[in-house]
Design an enzyme around this catalytic site. Structure first.
Site, PDB file in Angstrom:
ATOM      1  N   SER A  49       2.444  -2.283   9.878  1.00 17.74           N
ATOM      2  CA  SER A  49       2.561  -3.729   9.620  1.00 17.74           C
ATOM      3  C   SER A  49       2.879  -3.987   8.150  1.00 17.74           C
ATOM      4  O   SER A  49       3.663  -4.880   7.818  1.00 17.74           O
ATOM      5  CB  SER A  49       1.283  -4.469  10.057  1.00 17.74           C
ATOM      6  OG  SER A  49       0.194  -4.154   9.219  1.00 17.74           O
ATOM      7  N   LYS A  50       2.293  -3.196   7.254  1.00 19.96           N
ATOM      8  CA  LYS A  50       2.596  -3.382   5.817  1.00 19.96           C
ATOM      9  C   LYS A  50       4.035  -2.937   5.515  1.00 19.96           C
ATOM     10  O   LYS A  50       4.741  -3.557   4.712  1.00 19.96           O
ATOM     11  CB  LYS A  50       1.606  -2.597   4.944  1.00 19.96           C
ATOM     12  CG  LYS A  50       0.177  -3.114   4.968  1.00 19.96           C
ATOM     13  CD  LYS A  50      -0.008  -4.517   4.407  1.00 19.96           C
ATOM     14  CE  LYS A  50       0.213  -4.610   2.918  1.00 19.96           C
ATOM     15  NZ  LYS A  50      -0.156  -5.958   2.391  1.00 19.96           N
ATOM     16  N   THR A 106       0.826  -1.211   0.000  1.00 21.86           N
ATOM     17  CA  THR A 106       0.000   0.000   0.000  1.00 21.86           C
ATOM     18  C   THR A 106       0.862   1.264   0.000  1.00 21.86           C
ATOM     19  O   THR A 106       2.003   1.241   0.482  1.00 21.86           O
ATOM     20  CB  THR A 106      -0.894  -0.012   1.261  1.00 21.86           C
ATOM     21  OG1 THR A 106      -1.444   1.288   1.449  1.00 21.86           O
ATOM     22  CG2 THR A 106      -0.097  -0.339   2.508  1.00 21.86           C
ATOM     23  N   ASP A 107       0.287   2.354  -0.496  1.00 22.50           N
ATOM     24  CA  ASP A 107       1.001   3.641  -0.436  1.00 22.50           C
ATOM     25  C   ASP A 107       1.056   4.181   0.996  1.00 22.50           C
ATOM     26  O   ASP A 107       1.788   5.120   1.284  1.00 22.50           O
ATOM     27  CB  ASP A 107       0.339   4.675  -1.358  1.00 22.50           C
ATOM     28  CG  ASP A 107      -1.116   4.986  -1.010  1.00 22.50           C
ATOM     29  OD1 ASP A 107      -1.695   4.301  -0.140  1.00 22.50           O
ATOM     30  OD2 ASP A 107      -1.674   5.927  -1.622  1.00 22.50           O
ATOM     31  N   GLU A 108       0.264   3.570   1.914  1.00 23.85           N
ATOM     32  CA  GLU A 108       0.212   4.105   3.279  1.00 23.85           C
ATOM     33  C   GLU A 108       1.536   3.937   4.013  1.00 23.85           C
ATOM     34  O   GLU A 108       1.782   4.601   5.024  1.00 23.85           O
ATOM     35  CB  GLU A 108      -0.960   3.475   4.047  1.00 23.85           C
ATOM     36  CG  GLU A 108      -2.270   3.700   3.306  1.00 23.85           C
ATOM     37  CD  GLU A 108      -3.540   3.347   4.072  1.00 23.85           C
ATOM     38  OE1 GLU A 108      -3.504   3.322   5.311  1.00 23.85           O
ATOM     39  OE2 GLU A 108      -4.561   3.099   3.411  1.00 23.85           O
ATOM     40  N   TYR A 136      -1.842  -0.378  10.922  1.00 21.96           N
ATOM     41  CA  TYR A 136      -1.960  -1.069   9.631  1.00 21.96           C
ATOM     42  C   TYR A 136      -0.758  -0.759   8.740  1.00 21.96           C
ATOM     43  O   TYR A 136      -0.080  -1.671   8.244  1.00 21.96           O
ATOM     44  CB  TYR A 136      -3.263  -0.659   8.915  1.00 21.96           C
ATOM     45  CG  TYR A 136      -3.290  -1.017   7.436  1.00 21.96           C
ATOM     46  CD1 TYR A 136      -3.295  -2.355   7.030  1.00 21.96           C
ATOM     47  CD2 TYR A 136      -3.289  -0.021   6.451  1.00 21.96           C
ATOM     48  CE1 TYR A 136      -3.298  -2.687   5.674  1.00 21.96           C
ATOM     49  CE2 TYR A 136      -3.304  -0.352   5.095  1.00 21.96           C
ATOM     50  CZ  TYR A 136      -3.305  -1.683   4.722  1.00 21.96           C
ATOM     51  OH  TYR A 136      -3.301  -2.010   3.380  1.00 21.96           O
TER      52      TYR A 136
HETATM   53  P1  NAD Z   1      -9.477  -7.578   2.122  1.00 19.28           P
HETATM   54  O1  NAD Z   1      -9.505  -7.302   3.594  1.00 19.28           O
HETATM   55  O2  NAD Z   1     -10.704  -7.325   1.318  1.00 19.28           O
HETATM   56  O3  NAD Z   1      -9.070  -9.089   1.851  1.00 19.28           O
HETATM   57  C1  NAD Z   1      -8.053  -9.739   2.556  1.00 19.28           C
HETATM   58  C2  NAD Z   1      -8.174 -11.228   2.292  1.00 19.28           C
HETATM   59  O4  NAD Z   1      -7.110 -11.888   3.005  1.00 19.28           O
HETATM   60  C3  NAD Z   1      -9.486 -11.841   2.794  1.00 19.28           C
HETATM   61  O5  NAD Z   1     -10.023 -12.704   1.816  1.00 19.28           O
HETATM   62  C4  NAD Z   1      -9.071 -12.613   4.039  1.00 19.28           C
HETATM   63  O6  NAD Z   1      -9.899 -13.746   4.298  1.00 19.28           O
HETATM   64  C5  NAD Z   1      -7.648 -13.016   3.697  1.00 19.28           C
HETATM   65  N1  NAD Z   1      -6.826 -13.265   4.886  1.00 19.28           N
HETATM   66  C6  NAD Z   1      -6.720 -12.480   5.990  1.00 19.28           C
HETATM   67  N2  NAD Z   1      -5.887 -13.039   6.888  1.00 19.28           N
HETATM   68  C7  NAD Z   1      -5.433 -14.205   6.328  1.00 19.28           C
HETATM   69  C8  NAD Z   1      -4.533 -15.222   6.751  1.00 19.28           C
HETATM   70  N3  NAD Z   1      -3.936 -15.146   7.953  1.00 19.28           N
HETATM   71  N4  NAD Z   1      -4.290 -16.246   5.922  1.00 19.28           N
HETATM   72  C9  NAD Z   1      -4.894 -16.328   4.698  1.00 19.28           C
HETATM   73  N5  NAD Z   1      -5.769 -15.405   4.268  1.00 19.28           N
HETATM   74  C10 NAD Z   1      -6.034 -14.354   5.060  1.00 19.28           C
HETATM   75  O7  NAD Z   1      -8.234  -6.740   1.592  1.00 19.28           O
HETATM   76  P2  NAD Z   1      -8.034  -5.977   0.199  1.00 19.28           P
HETATM   77  O8  NAD Z   1      -8.572  -4.604   0.337  1.00 19.28           O
HETATM   78  O9  NAD Z   1      -8.485  -6.845  -0.906  1.00 19.28           O
HETATM   79  O10 NAD Z   1      -6.438  -5.858   0.173  1.00 19.28           O
HETATM   80  C11 NAD Z   1      -5.644  -6.906  -0.376  1.00 19.28           C
HETATM   81  C12 NAD Z   1      -4.180  -6.524  -0.278  1.00 19.28           C
HETATM   82  O11 NAD Z   1      -3.953  -5.315  -0.995  1.00 19.28           O
HETATM   83  C13 NAD Z   1      -3.711  -6.273   1.157  1.00 19.28           C
HETATM   84  O12 NAD Z   1      -2.413  -6.789   1.285  1.00 19.28           O
HETATM   85  C14 NAD Z   1      -3.708  -4.758   1.276  1.00 19.28           C
HETATM   86  O13 NAD Z   1      -2.740  -4.329   2.204  1.00 19.28           O
HETATM   87  C15 NAD Z   1      -3.336  -4.352  -0.150  1.00 19.28           C
HETATM   88  N6  NAD Z   1      -3.846  -3.038  -0.580  1.00 19.28           N
HETATM   89  C16 NAD Z   1      -5.157  -2.701  -0.425  1.00 19.28           C
HETATM   90  C17 NAD Z   1      -5.615  -1.472  -0.889  1.00 19.28           C
HETATM   91  C18 NAD Z   1      -7.071  -1.082  -0.777  1.00 19.28           C
HETATM   92  O14 NAD Z   1      -7.426   0.050  -1.132  1.00 19.28           O
HETATM   93  N7  NAD Z   1      -7.954  -1.944  -0.349  1.00 19.28           N
HETATM   94  C19 NAD Z   1      -4.721  -0.577  -1.501  1.00 19.28           C
HETATM   95  C20 NAD Z   1      -3.371  -0.962  -1.638  1.00 19.28           C
HETATM   96  C21 NAD Z   1      -2.950  -2.202  -1.188  1.00 19.28           C
HETATM   97  P1  TYD Z   2     -10.830   3.883   4.269  1.00 20.79           P
HETATM   98  O1  TYD Z   2     -11.777   3.458   3.193  1.00 20.79           O
HETATM   99  O2  TYD Z   2     -10.942   3.251   5.620  1.00 20.79           O
HETATM  100  O3  TYD Z   2      -9.362   3.730   3.673  1.00 20.79           O
HETATM  101  P2  TYD Z   2      -7.933   4.248   4.272  1.00 20.79           P
HETATM  102  O4  TYD Z   2      -8.115   4.659   5.674  1.00 20.79           O
HETATM  103  O5  TYD Z   2      -7.080   3.023   4.157  1.00 20.79           O
HETATM  104  O6  TYD Z   2      -7.506   5.351   3.374  1.00 20.79           O
HETATM  105  O7  TYD Z   2     -10.991   5.438   4.477  1.00 20.79           O
HETATM  106  C1  TYD Z   2     -10.822   6.348   3.402  1.00 20.79           C
HETATM  107  C2  TYD Z   2     -10.941   7.745   3.974  1.00 20.79           C
HETATM  108  O8  TYD Z   2     -12.293   7.943   4.428  1.00 20.79           O
HETATM  109  C3  TYD Z   2     -10.062   7.995   5.180  1.00 20.79           C
HETATM  110  O9  TYD Z   2      -9.600   9.348   5.139  1.00 20.79           O
HETATM  111  C4  TYD Z   2     -10.999   7.809   6.374  1.00 20.79           C
HETATM  112  C5  TYD Z   2     -12.321   8.281   5.823  1.00 20.79           C
HETATM  113  N1  TYD Z   2     -13.523   7.610   6.374  1.00 20.79           N
HETATM  114  C6  TYD Z   2     -14.609   8.387   6.849  1.00 20.79           C
HETATM  115  O10 TYD Z   2     -14.567   9.628   6.824  1.00 20.79           O
HETATM  116  N2  TYD Z   2     -15.701   7.729   7.314  1.00 20.79           N
HETATM  117  C7  TYD Z   2     -15.781   6.375   7.372  1.00 20.79           C
HETATM  118  O11 TYD Z   2     -16.817   5.814   7.847  1.00 20.79           O
HETATM  119  C8  TYD Z   2     -14.664   5.603   6.882  1.00 20.79           C
HETATM  120  C9  TYD Z   2     -14.707   4.094   6.925  1.00 20.79           C
HETATM  121  C10 TYD Z   2     -13.565   6.255   6.393  1.00 20.79           C
END
Ligand code: NAD
Ligand code: TYD
Length: 352
Positions: A161-162, A133-135, A158
């Site tokens: 940890s990433k 992630t960019d975070e 979060y």
């Molecule tokens: P998500 O929470 O929707 O899905 C995570 C998946 O991992 C789930 O299916 C869950 O069951 C599985 N999982 C969790 N713990 C596990 C374990 N111990 N063993 C096996 N499987 C396990 O997450 P997402 O939003 O699809 O994100 C996927 C990846 O992309 C993550 O690594 C996240 O850090 C990264 N990412 C997400 C975003 C975003 O905007 N959502 C952006 C950049 C990077």
């Molecule tokens: P989120 O979807 O949780 O992603 P991230 O925190 O990983 O960027 O949140 C996106 C943005 O929206 C973040 O600035 C937090 C804000 N947010 C709210 O204002 N209300 C909400 O209920 C949630 C879940 C997020």
């Protein structure tokens, strides 16, 4: 390097981004995909119903932290590549329960790395792709963009940890000559997104005429990318990226939270036949998230220049597609929000 006609392990494939990545790799017809997922609250096999009978697809339920089990999978399948997405992914949950994030995101990643290192000792043409992630770069002020050389400065449990898992991947590369690539992507949105994250939560609440909780003043900025564009970038980097490299992936699409929520309200009002402004009345400013990062924005020009990737969808088009998907998949939304889940979440994790 070329990794085709090969067996790959995708972790977290039942989650939001993982399900789009699994589908994308399966549709190429080039890979045998083993999807390993623990099926936490965020994993849902409904996300993959359309491809579950594909002969090149197999689901395995399991935990990436279970090292002996992961080793046995590598022995059984002789994977050529790993695309690692399994993680705990929600910042609010990480604030309340950081240990779960350390366990899955750090210990789980190292367990996978170790199993791959042992299995790949005498083998060539292997690749471990860590989806990050960019975070990890921390929080931007009003100007500037994250590049691949921006120093790590994670600020939430979060992102810490990433960042830690990214460091372990690079340390394995440096110490053992382990073959890896990493990508760091901005916020995704689209179908199958669990309704605890901003966009699907707002869609769910607008639909049910519930308050729309905007943290703080709604001035935080995120850079949004349609999830299928992310999956396309992952396929490209997996196949064509250079070993040991990092690629930033982003939408060139920055939005203040409040502007995004207003836009979503207007899109949904028009689809629901409401008078404009109806859903905006649901907006409720709530206590800010602890340590809330102000702004994320990605410079994805390396990926564009080296591999020719760019986002394919305009944001409004992507949001419309997303809203349509949630309307067409009411059962999915009802299922994941039924039972105690949202009550539990409201009580434990959110500022609402
Ligand atoms: P998500 O929470 O929707 O899905 C995570 C998946 O991992 C789930 O299916 C869950 O069951 C599985 N999982 C969790 N713990 C596990 C374990 N111990 N063993 C096996 N499987 C396990 O997450 P997402 O939003 O699809 O994100 C996927 C990846 O992309 C993550 O690594 C996240 O850090 C990264 N990412 C997400 C975003 C975003 O905007 N959502 C952006 C950049 C990077
Ligand atoms: P989120 O979807 O949780 O992603 P991230 O925190 O990983 O960027 O949140 C996106 C943005 O929206 C973040 O600035 C937090 C804000 N947010 C709210 O204002 N209300 C909400 O209920 C949630 C879940 C997020």
């Amino acid at each position: 390097m070329s990794i085709t006609d090969s067996k790959i392990l995708i972790t977290g494939g039942a989650g939001f981004i993982g399900s789009h990545v699994v589908r994308r790799f399966i549709k190429t017809g080039k890979y045998q995909v083993i999807n390993l997922d623990k099926l936490t609250y965020a994993g849902n096999l409904e996300n993959l119903r359309d491809i579950e009978k594909n002969p090149n697809y197999e689901f395995v339920k399991g935990d990436i932290c279970d090292f002996e089990f992961i080793k046995s999978l590598f022995k059984k399948y002789d994977f050529h590549g790993v695309v690692h997405l399994a993680a705990e992914s929600h910042v609010d949950r990480s604030i309340t329960n950081p240990m779960e994030f350390i366990q899955t995101n750090v210990v789980g990643t190292v367990s996978l790395l170790n199993a791959a290192k042992e299995a790949w000792q005498d083998k060539k043409n292997r690749r471990f792709y860590h989806v990050s992630t960019d975070e990890v770069y921390g929080s931007l002020g009003d100007d500037g963009l994250f590049t691949e050389t921006t120093p790590y400065d994670p600020k939430s449990p979060y992102s810490a940890s990433k960042a830690s898992s990214d460091h372990f991947v690079r340390a394995y590369g440096n110490t053992y000559g382990f073959p890896f690539v990493i990508s760091n992507c901005s916020n995704n949105y689209g179908p199958n997104h669990f309704p605890e994250k901003l966009i699907p939560l707002m869609i769910h609440n607008i639909k049910n005429r519930k308050p729309l909780p905007v943290y703080g003043k709604g001035e935080n900025v995120r850079d949004w990318l349609y999830v299928e564009d992310h999956a396309r970038a992952i396929e490209l980097i997996f196949e064509k990226g250079n070993d040991g490299e990092t690629y930033n992936i982003g939408g060139f699409n920055e939005w203040k939270n409040i502007d995004l929520v207003n836009l979503l309200c207007d899109i949904m009002d028009s689809k629901l036949g409401n008078a404009k402004g109806t859903s905006r009345e649901l907006i409720t400013y709530v206590k800010d998230r602890a340590g809330h990062d102000l702004r994320y924005a990605i410079d994805a020009s390396k990926l564009n220049k080296e591999l020719g990737w760019k986002p394919s969808l305009q944001f409004e088009e992507g949001l419309e597609k997303t809203v349509d998907w949630y309307f067409e998949n009411e059962q999915w939304l009802d299922d994941v929000t039924s039972g105690d889940y949202l009550k539990y979440y409201d009580e434990n994790y959110s500022n609402r």
